[in-house]
Design a protein around this motif. Sequence first.
Motif, PDB file in Angstrom:
ATOM      1  N   ILE A  60       4.178 -26.036  45.029  1.00 12.27           N
ATOM      2  CA  ILE A  60       4.694 -25.734  43.692  1.00 12.27           C
ATOM      3  C   ILE A  60       4.959 -24.239  43.551  1.00 12.27           C
ATOM      4  O   ILE A  60       6.023 -23.817  43.079  1.00 12.27           O
ATOM      5  CB  ILE A  60       3.702 -26.226  42.618  1.00 12.27           C
ATOM      6  N   PHE A  61       4.000 -23.410  43.951  1.00 14.99           N
ATOM      7  CA  PHE A  61       4.182 -21.962  43.851  1.00 14.99           C
ATOM      8  C   PHE A  61       5.361 -21.486  44.701  1.00 14.99           C
ATOM      9  O   PHE A  61       6.110 -20.594  44.293  1.00 14.99           O
ATOM     10  CB  PHE A  61       2.902 -21.237  44.287  1.00 14.99           C
ATOM     11  N   LYS A  62       5.529 -22.069  45.868  1.00 13.38           N
ATOM     12  CA  LYS A  62       6.548 -21.592  46.797  1.00 13.38           C
ATOM     13  C   LYS A  62       7.955 -22.081  46.453  1.00 13.38           C
ATOM     14  O   LYS A  62       8.945 -21.460  46.861  1.00 13.38           O
ATOM     15  CB  LYS A  62       6.195 -22.036  48.223  1.00 13.38           C
ATOM     16  N   THR A  63       8.068 -23.176  45.717  1.00 18.40           N
ATOM     17  CA  THR A  63       9.396 -23.769  45.502  1.00 18.40           C
ATOM     18  C   THR A  63       9.817 -23.842  44.039  1.00 18.40           C
ATOM     19  O   THR A  63      10.888 -24.371  43.736  1.00 18.40           O
ATOM     20  CB  THR A  63       9.441 -25.195  46.087  1.00 18.40           C
ATOM     21  N   ILE A  64       9.027 -23.309  43.124  1.00 18.88           N
ATOM     22  CA  ILE A  64       9.354 -23.476  41.705  1.00 18.88           C
ATOM     23  C   ILE A  64      10.594 -22.686  41.298  1.00 18.88           C
ATOM     24  O   ILE A  64      11.328 -23.076  40.386  1.00 18.88           O
ATOM     25  CB  ILE A  64       8.150 -23.103  40.813  1.00 18.88           C
ATOM     26  N   SER A  65      10.869 -21.575  41.983  1.00 20.84           N
ATOM     27  CA  SER A  65      12.066 -20.788  41.660  1.00 20.84           C
ATOM     28  C   SER A  65      13.319 -21.642  41.834  1.00 20.84           C
ATOM     29  O   SER A  65      13.492 -22.326  42.841  1.00 20.84           O
ATOM     30  CB  SER A  65      12.151 -19.558  42.565  1.00 20.84           C
ATOM     31  N   GLY A  66      14.183 -21.619  40.833  1.00 20.36           N
ATOM     32  CA  GLY A  66      15.421 -22.385  40.881  1.00 20.36           C
ATOM     33  C   GLY A  66      15.299 -23.796  40.351  1.00 20.36           C
ATOM     34  O   GLY A  66      16.307 -24.503  40.245  1.00 20.36           O
TER      35      GLY A  66
END
Length: 411
Positions: free
Chosen positions: A320-326
């Motif tokens: 979640i932290f690594k992919t939440i951007s965008g």
Amino acid sequence: MPETIKITTLSNGLTVIVEEARWAESASYALIVPSGLLFDPEQNIGASMIVAELTSRGAGGLSAQELSNALDSLGARHTVGCGLFYTTYRGSLLGDRLEDALAITASMATEADLPGPEIDGIKALLEQEINSMYDTPSRRVMHELSIRYYPGVFARPSLGDKEGIRQTSIDTIRKIYRNFYVPEKSILSISGKVSADSIIKKVEALFGGWKGSAPNYPIPGEFPPRDVFHVSYDSTQLQIAVAFPSAALEDEDYYSARVLNGVLSGGMFGRLFVEVREKRGLCYSVNSSCSANGYYGVHTAYAGTTTERAQETLDVMMEIFKTISGTITEEELERSKANIKASLVMSEESTQSRAISNATDWWWISRIRTLEEIKAKIEEVDLKMTDNYAQKLAATEPMVVTLGEKELKLK
């Protein structure tokens, strides 16, 4: 600066902030003095906490019981607490009784008796609090994270060290009081039903004779390498604590960090709650938070789960932290901003919250952020700003601490 706020510095270095809240019936005060765990002797970490408590056990010719009775008779909700950077006296009561409460507070900060017979009882209370933390896994894992994450003296335990507290002598206590309970760098913040000019004159009379120069505060050095650490603990549960570097108070990403945290951990709609707990049923508790001061900020996350589900819990949290951007939606963004503003408005309607926030703002950034300024900064945060901050967060390696029977790994 709003017309309702007046700031003056006494000749001895004490900064006085008075906010006239004409709508209020109450008045609140917060006195910050530059005595904190940062300055405790290496062998006595926690000594400043003893000092803070001891100042309320006799001062200005009054015993501990007499001080307590005097505050109770005023209807004052008064507390004192010591942290890493400073000690804070705070209280709230009806506005027409403020001057009497300030007189009592002044006696504690400037002429405390520091009675030796009271020390053992205070040490026992502090040790009980440390034991309670160690017996509470969710608190313990955050403690273990904190003492590893920060550099040097900034990693000192927030509750002190048991052995250091036990070994603290009355001479050490008196030395701390003499050297760090000083007017220079101290801040007295008042908010409520008061007249600024009148209360400043009273403060000058109460604190004007206070003398002393403030210590030089250390500057944080390089932070320790971030890695995965495990603390063995006999339990069927496993606690996970994660920390990323975040924005300091005056950094351009400060408000974006708050908004992103609302998206991640905004109650039952937060990404962490939905993805980790609701959809997958991996844990019984999961959340994240942001904190910041003038030096640095930190973005932390916590999860409590079973040993069997712990690795997957950590994996999903990191994903979640690594992919939440965008992936943040306009609805999530606006919900987060609305929650932050609502919480801000409700807290700022309290004179105690105003007194504390004015004092801490001045301590860290030498200015006071108005409610209007903060609301405007939050409103400025858009999807692009939030995504940019999320990308920075994703690009950094976290520190992870686990507490339980099984070691975990970062993928």
